[in-house]
Design a protein around this motif. Sequence first.
Motif, PDB file in Angstrom:
ATOM      1  N   PRO A 150      19.738  61.212  16.565  1.00 14.87           N
ATOM      2  CA  PRO A 150      21.049  60.633  16.233  1.00 14.87           C
ATOM      3  C   PRO A 150      21.005  59.109  16.196  1.00 14.87           C
ATOM      4  CG  PRO A 150      21.302  62.395  17.835  1.00 14.87           C
ATOM      5  CD  PRO A 150      19.823  62.143  17.708  1.00 14.87           C
ATOM      6  N   GLY A 151      21.593  58.556  15.145  1.00 20.39           N
ATOM      7  CA  GLY A 151      21.716  57.112  15.034  1.00 20.39           C
ATOM      8  C   GLY A 151      20.481  56.386  14.542  1.00 20.39           C
ATOM      9  N   LYS A 152      19.390  57.069  14.318  1.00 21.70           N
ATOM     10  CA  LYS A 152      18.163  56.413  13.867  1.00 21.70           C
ATOM     11  C   LYS A 152      18.175  56.218  12.351  1.00 21.70           C
ATOM     12  CE  LYS A 152      16.022  56.275  17.884  1.00 21.70           C
ATOM     13  NZ  LYS A 152      15.666  54.997  18.547  1.00 21.70           N
ATOM     14  N   ASP A 153      17.629  55.090  11.912  1.00 19.47           N
ATOM     15  CA  ASP A 153      17.541  54.831  10.474  1.00 19.47           C
ATOM     16  C   ASP A 153      16.537  55.751   9.797  1.00 19.47           C
ATOM     17  OD1 ASP A 153      19.432  52.810  10.523  1.00 19.47           O
ATOM     18  OD2 ASP A 153      17.935  51.225  10.833  1.00 19.47           O
ATOM     19  N   TRP A 154      15.449  56.057  10.522  1.00 14.50           N
ATOM     20  CA  TRP A 154      14.394  56.885   9.950  1.00 14.50           C
ATOM     21  C   TRP A 154      14.160  58.086  10.852  1.00 14.50           C
ATOM     22  CZ3 TRP A 154      13.452  55.714   5.150  1.00 14.50           C
ATOM     23  CH2 TRP A 154      13.612  54.391   4.722  1.00 14.50           C
ATOM     24  N   GLN A 155      14.164  59.257  10.241  1.00 13.79           N
ATOM     25  CA  GLN A 155      13.959  60.487  10.991  1.00 13.79           C
ATOM     26  C   GLN A 155      12.479  60.866  11.004  1.00 13.79           C
ATOM     27  OE1 GLN A 155      16.325  61.770  12.815  1.00 13.79           O
ATOM     28  NE2 GLN A 155      17.809  60.268  12.081  1.00 13.79           N
ATOM     29  N   CYS A 156      12.175  61.967  11.658  1.00 11.31           N
ATOM     30  CA  CYS A 156      10.797  62.419  11.860  1.00 11.31           C
ATOM     31  C   CYS A 156       9.958  62.291  10.579  1.00 11.31           C
ATOM     32  CB  CYS A 156      10.809  63.870  12.320  1.00 11.31           C
ATOM     33  SG  CYS A 156       9.194  64.679  12.324  1.00 11.31           S
ATOM     34  N   PRO A 157       8.882  61.496  10.609  1.00  9.47           N
ATOM     35  CA  PRO A 157       8.063  61.351   9.401  1.00  9.47           C
ATOM     36  C   PRO A 157       7.372  62.645   9.002  1.00  9.47           C
ATOM     37  CG  PRO A 157       7.025  60.268  11.277  1.00  9.47           C
ATOM     38  CD  PRO A 157       8.403  60.643  11.717  1.00  9.47           C
ATOM     39  N   GLY A 158       7.007  63.473   9.992  1.00  6.26           N
ATOM     40  CA  GLY A 158       6.377  64.745   9.665  1.00  6.26           C
ATOM     41  C   GLY A 158       7.327  65.648   8.895  1.00  6.26           C
ATOM     42  N   CYS A 159       8.563  65.769   9.383  1.00  6.58           N
ATOM     43  CA  CYS A 159       9.562  66.591   8.690  1.00  6.58           C
ATOM     44  C   CYS A 159       9.916  65.995   7.333  1.00  6.58           C
ATOM     45  CB  CYS A 159      10.833  66.705   9.530  1.00  6.58           C
ATOM     46  SG  CYS A 159      10.658  67.655  11.059  1.00  6.58           S
ATOM     47  N   THR A 160      10.044  64.668   7.292  1.00  8.46           N
ATOM     48  CA  THR A 160      10.402  64.000   6.047  1.00  8.46           C
ATOM     49  C   THR A 160       9.328  64.221   4.991  1.00  8.46           C
ATOM     50  OG1 THR A 160      11.619  62.315   7.295  1.00  8.46           O
ATOM     51  CG2 THR A 160      11.073  61.800   5.012  1.00  8.46           C
ATOM     52  N   GLY A 161       8.074  64.076   5.391  1.00 11.15           N
ATOM     53  CA  GLY A 161       6.978  64.280   4.448  1.00 11.15           C
ATOM     54  C   GLY A 161       6.812  65.742   4.069  1.00 11.15           C
ATOM     55  N   PHE A 162       6.943  66.618   5.052  1.00 15.78           N
ATOM     56  CA  PHE A 162       6.785  68.053   4.813  1.00 15.78           C
ATOM     57  C   PHE A 162       7.787  68.548   3.780  1.00 15.78           C
ATOM     58  CE2 PHE A 162       7.890  72.449   5.765  1.00 15.78           C
ATOM     59  CZ  PHE A 162       6.650  73.076   5.868  1.00 15.78           C
ATOM     60  N   THR A 163       9.050  68.232   3.974  1.00 14.10           N
ATOM     61  CA  THR A 163      10.085  68.753   3.090  1.00 14.10           C
ATOM     62  C   THR A 163      10.119  68.043   1.744  1.00 14.10           C
ATOM     63  OG1 THR A 163      11.749  67.315   4.140  1.00 14.10           O
ATOM     64  CG2 THR A 163      11.532  69.563   4.981  1.00 14.10           C
ATOM     65  N   SER A 164       9.508  66.865   1.645  1.00 11.49           N
ATOM     66  CA  SER A 164       9.488  66.161   0.361  1.00 11.49           C
ATOM     67  C   SER A 164       8.649  66.912  -0.670  1.00 11.49           C
ATOM     68  CB  SER A 164       8.934  64.742   0.528  1.00 11.49           C
ATOM     69  OG  SER A 164       7.539  64.758   0.803  1.00 11.49           O
TER      70      SER A 164
END
Length: 233
Positions: free
Chosen positions: A84-98
């Motif tokens: 919550p409140g973070k500008d950038w979320q989990c890089p693993g999840c972000t990369g995985f779902t991209s």
Amino acid sequence: MDSTTTAALPPVTDAHHWRRQLDELRIREKAATRELDAIAAQRRRLPMVEMPDYVLQSADGPVALADLFQGRRQLITYHHMWWPGKDWQCPGCTGFTSQFTRLDFLDPYDARFVIVTQGEIGEALAYREKVGNRMDWYSTHDSPFGADVDAPPGGGFAVNVFLRDGDKVYRTWHTNGRGTEQLTHTFPLIDLLPYGRQEEWQDSPAGWPQNPTYEGWGGSEDIARLYGPGHEE
């Protein structure tokens, strides 16, 4: 990476010996394929658990869990880690779902694949836009759904699979951690390379390039730069 940065190379041999060792490896690869087939067969025989009538949040407002299927019978949910409140979320999840830019191949299988996150829906959709994610997102921020399927607030990522029978929804499968690797195309491709993932936990020959785990992974900012608003198609 510059090819001159490491002196470590596989041994050089002739085509006959290379083919013989490849054939030996192929025996193990085929055995692994058959084992994965057997695992999938066992997965299809798992019992299932009926789910309560959860209500999540969507871009269009509250939505029942059964409605996430959009008329289909099968549903896969990826539970995206959320801070919550973070500008950038989990890089693993972000990369995985991209990776999942085209999901229409699931249509003939009467199935759908979506993201669920603990993030408030407004924040979640804003982040989706920032990183250029193309999956449909839902929020379990005001629902116990995420916690009940092993993706609680402050918890890790997870994959769950559900089957719908009319208005009733059943949970059929779950995994997390490295269990999610079977859904990705990145690691299978990287694992084919002579140097593999180049992470220090891997069993590699002496002298092979190895770095701290996750060092080679793209950050959330990298994903946004590649796929977010303003990127070149």
